[in-house]
Design an enzyme around this catalytic site. Structure first.
Site, PDB file in Angstrom:
ATOM      1  N   ASP A  11       0.923  -1.379  -0.145  1.00 54.33           N
ATOM      2  CA  ASP A  11       0.096   0.047  -0.091  1.00 54.33           C
ATOM      3  C   ASP A  11       0.980   1.359   0.112  1.00 54.33           C
ATOM      4  O   ASP A  11       1.487   1.475   1.071  1.00 54.33           O
ATOM      5  CB  ASP A  11      -0.925   0.136   1.397  1.00 54.33           C
ATOM      6  CG  ASP A  11      -2.023  -1.172   1.314  1.00 54.33           C
ATOM      7  OD1 ASP A  11      -2.303  -1.544  -0.030  1.00 54.33           O
ATOM      8  OD2 ASP A  11      -2.794  -1.122   1.916  1.00 54.33           O
ATOM      9  N   GLU A  39      -9.165  -8.997   1.031  1.00 60.29           N
ATOM     10  CA  GLU A  39      -9.096 -10.463   1.204  1.00 60.29           C
ATOM     11  C   GLU A  39     -10.070 -10.756   2.434  1.00 60.29           C
ATOM     12  O   GLU A  39     -10.512 -10.158   3.346  1.00 60.29           O
ATOM     13  CB  GLU A  39      -7.853 -10.836   1.669  1.00 60.29           C
ATOM     14  CG  GLU A  39      -6.819 -10.452   0.544  1.00 60.29           C
ATOM     15  CD  GLU A  39      -5.372 -10.651   1.136  1.00 60.29           C
ATOM     16  OE1 GLU A  39      -4.493 -10.947   0.203  1.00 60.29           O
ATOM     17  OE2 GLU A  39      -5.113 -10.547   2.250  1.00 60.29           O
ATOM     18  N   THR A  62      -3.480 -15.879  -3.715  1.00 61.53           N
ATOM     19  CA  THR A  62      -2.206 -15.131  -3.649  1.00 61.53           C
ATOM     20  C   THR A  62      -0.932 -15.952  -3.511  1.00 61.53           C
ATOM     21  O   THR A  62      -1.281 -17.341  -3.143  1.00 61.53           O
ATOM     22  CB  THR A  62      -2.085 -13.935  -2.893  1.00 61.53           C
ATOM     23  OG1 THR A  62      -2.278 -14.627  -1.596  1.00 61.53           O
ATOM     24  CG2 THR A  62      -3.322 -12.895  -3.102  1.00 61.53           C
ATOM     25  N   GLU A 115      -2.906 -14.886  -8.075  1.00 60.42           N
ATOM     26  CA  GLU A 115      -2.253 -13.378  -8.150  1.00 60.42           C
ATOM     27  C   GLU A 115      -0.860 -13.744  -7.628  1.00 60.42           C
ATOM     28  O   GLU A 115      -0.660 -14.589  -6.692  1.00 60.42           O
ATOM     29  CB  GLU A 115      -2.931 -12.674  -7.122  1.00 60.42           C
ATOM     30  CG  GLU A 115      -4.272 -12.173  -7.763  1.00 60.42           C
ATOM     31  CD  GLU A 115      -4.754 -10.943  -6.916  1.00 60.42           C
ATOM     32  OE1 GLU A 115      -4.352 -10.536  -5.975  1.00 60.42           O
ATOM     33  OE2 GLU A 115      -6.199 -10.743  -7.106  1.00 60.42           O
ATOM     34  N   LEU A 117       3.868 -10.612  -4.468  1.00 63.63           N
ATOM     35  CA  LEU A 117       4.540  -9.370  -4.346  1.00 63.63           C
ATOM     36  C   LEU A 117       5.183  -9.256  -5.783  1.00 63.63           C
ATOM     37  O   LEU A 117       5.147 -10.119  -6.697  1.00 63.63           O
ATOM     38  CB  LEU A 117       6.012  -9.671  -3.606  1.00 63.63           C
ATOM     39  CG  LEU A 117       5.957 -10.005  -2.107  1.00 63.63           C
ATOM     40  CD1 LEU A 117       7.013 -10.568  -1.550  1.00 63.63           C
ATOM     41  CD2 LEU A 117       5.220  -8.851  -1.420  1.00 63.63           C
TER      42      LEU A 117
END
Length: 578
Positions: A200, A284, A444, A482, A485
């Site tokens: 973020d 999430e 993820t 996904e 990182l």
């Protein structure tokens, strides 16, 4: 003019957004008003919506902050992207015919790749950030064979000032831009705060009127045993209570999605192909058990349970009464250590005789995880009803919590709400809930390998992904992925390609991932070497299990094609800078 175009490409590095608290909704170019009175908690709640539209300027907005990223994209690389394609022949345009806003795409046998947009794609004034650079980047992505993009639609931007007033201004421009370039869009209903999690780079709080209500009643925020409040997402303990100016949180989420559907009805199913519904921090389905903000948590800490607000505490007491153990309802575990402890440093998570494996521990963890799954199921019921008959997929995202996976208790997963231990599968119940609603399981950490992670923390992302794949296959639910990182190296690409086949045993079948979303569109992606590798990766993903060439071979083939089209690059440059 060349300098100006280079600025557009470089501006993808982004600028920090400053939260403006005195913005008036009367300044907005596009606003949707819904009824401000809600009395029913029924999922079929109706909203009255009116639309006002006006043309938005196609000028490059000035940066909000003078801060500049040291990272700069290379214009030559970007120009190559604008004029080269992953399919080096004239059939590409025949396969993607755009007529009247509808994309009639040839069915791919592999895995379509989407690219995540920058978090600040829409600014606080509800206009597109770095619009010209965004437009050029869309052209580059399309030329690389990318299926589409993923964009966050922030609750804190769209319904910021007043309940029931929705401003879609910047998103209207972005979606039209994607449509014009023939890109599909995965839209994230982002009901969480941006800021405080991994990656973020900006802060977008919850809507002002929601924050006002939280300040009046701090128990609307998730709370740990020490009284620390988390403002990233409203506590699911009050999902069905009219705590937000007469509406329940579930009603607010439903009204938002319904207003979105009304505004973008004409794009649903053709340009907008997926709605990912945010259900917690970082979008999430989990509790905010490992917040990075203010240094509260650092990897690989175990995190902390988030069930000490009065609403969650009340539900825990009720569950204990039903179980015939009222003494278990007094509190969540208070011997589970602190955010940055390791499992063996705590009484609750330790390997031998830990509280997690006691009768109380099993009761609590079952309740804690069921509350989360029920929260997901309730929102999915609303989403599937609202978007029925639109042909868009509905999905939710599950966090890849891979640290301390090699321990018996799996402490970080437990504090996040996933009841996954050496003896209990925490992902099958989630997959079964998603299968019930026909939703996609988005997971993820697909790019990670076990040996790349700290071994002392017993990290095992590959084993975790394998468990999730098995759970989704048992539940017969579609799986998307996904990367957790930003990664641009071939090792990460190879790992994603391997995981996307979903081959875990002889019963896996031919089905692969239904989609993969690449983190994220930024200047690094457009650097020469990264871009060549990315183009090869996208092509290999589209080939699927039938592809036999290695990544290096595909990259060499793409390089030959790029050199063969240098004249097109030179011809494209004047068009890009005018």
């Amino acid at each position: 003019m060349a300098v100006t175009q280079t600025h557009h490409i470089r501006s993808l590095s982004g600028t920090p957004l400053l939260v403006e608290t005195n913005f008036s909704t009367t300044d907005f170019a596009t606003t949707v008003h819904a009824s401000s009175v809600w009395k029913s908690s029924s999922p079929s709640l109706k909203c009255k919506v009116t639309c006002q539209t006006s043309d938005l300027s196609d000028t490059l907005s000035p940066p909000i902050s003078p801060c500049q990223s040291p990272i700069r994209a290379d214009l030559t690389s970007a120009c190559q992207a604008f004029t080269t394609a992953s399919i080096p022949d004239s059939t590409m345009h025949k396969e993607n015919i755009i007529e009247g806003g509808s994309a009639h795409n040839k069915k791919e046998k592999g895995v379509p790749v989407y690219v995540m947009m920058p978090l600040d794609s829409v600014k606080m004034d509800n206009t597109v950030n770095r619009k010209k650079a965004m437009n050029a980047s869309f052209q580059a992505l399309k030329s690389a064979g990318v299926e589409g993009i993923m964009m966050d639609v922030w609750w804190g931007l769209v319904e910021r000032e007043h309940p029931g007033e929705y401003n879609w201004g910047g998103y209207m421009d972005l979606l039209d831009m994607a449509k014009n370039h023939g890109l599909k869009v995965q839209v994230v209903m982002s009901f969480h705060q941006c800021g405080g999690n991994v990656g973020d780079s900006i802060t977008i709080p919850l809507p002002k009127w929601v924050v006002e209500e939280i300040h009046k009643d701090l128990d609307l925020a998730y709370t740990d045993q020490w009284g620390r409040r988390n403002f990233e997402y409203i506590s699911l303990g009050c999902d069905t209570l009219p705590v937000l100016k007469g509406r329940t949180p579930l009603q607010c989420y439903a009204d938002f999605m319904r207003a979105f559907k009304i505004q973008f009805q004409h794009l649903l199913g053709n340009t907008i192909v997926e709605i990912q519904v945010g259900m917690g921090p970082a979008g999430e389905l989990r509790y905010p058990s490992y917040p990075e903000q203010d240094g509260t948590w650092k990897f690989p800490g175990i995190g902390a349970f988030q069930c000490f607000d009065k609403y969650m505490s009340s539900k825990l007491r009720d569950a204990a009464e039903v179980a015939g153990k009222p003494e278990w309802g007094h509190s969540g575990p208070t011997d589970a250590g602190h955010y940055n402890n390791w499992p063996e440093e705590t009484q609750f998570f330790r390997r031998e005789s830990g509280g997690w494996s006691s009768p109380y521990g099993e009761f609590f963890l079952t309740w804690y995880s069921k509350m989360l799954i029920d929260h997901g199921g309730n929102i999915l019921s609303l989403a599937t009803e609202i978007f029925t008959h639109t042909s868009v997929k509905i999905s939710i995202k599950i966090a890849g919590i891979h640290w301390h996976y090699g321990t018996r208790s799996h402490a970080p997963e437990l504090t996040a709400g996933y009841y996954n231990t050496r003896f209990h599968d925490g992902y099958l119940p989630i997959a079964q809930m998603l299968a019930h609603h026909g939703a996609v399981f988005n997971f993820t950490c697909i790019e990670m390998r076990d040996h790349e992670q700290p071994q002392d923390a017993l990290c095992a992302p590959e084993k975790l992904v394998k468990q999730v794949v098995s759970a989704t296959q048992l539940a017969q639910v579609r799986l998307a992925g996904e990367n957790a990182l930003p990664r641009y190296d071939e090792q990460a690409h190879e790992q994603i390609l391997k995981a996307s086949t979903l081959e875990v045993d002889e019963n896996s079948g031919e089905r692969g991932m239904c989609a993969f979303t690449y983190l994220r569109m930024n200047p690094d992606l457009f650097q020469d070497d990264n871009w060549r590798k990315f183009m090869a990766f996208v092509k290999k993903m589209k080939e699927g299990k039938d592809g036999h060439r290695c990544l290096e071979q595909v990259e060499r083939d793409n390089e030959h094609f790029v050199h063969g089209k240098q004249l097109l690059v030179q011809e494209a440059i004047p068009a890009l800078v005018h």
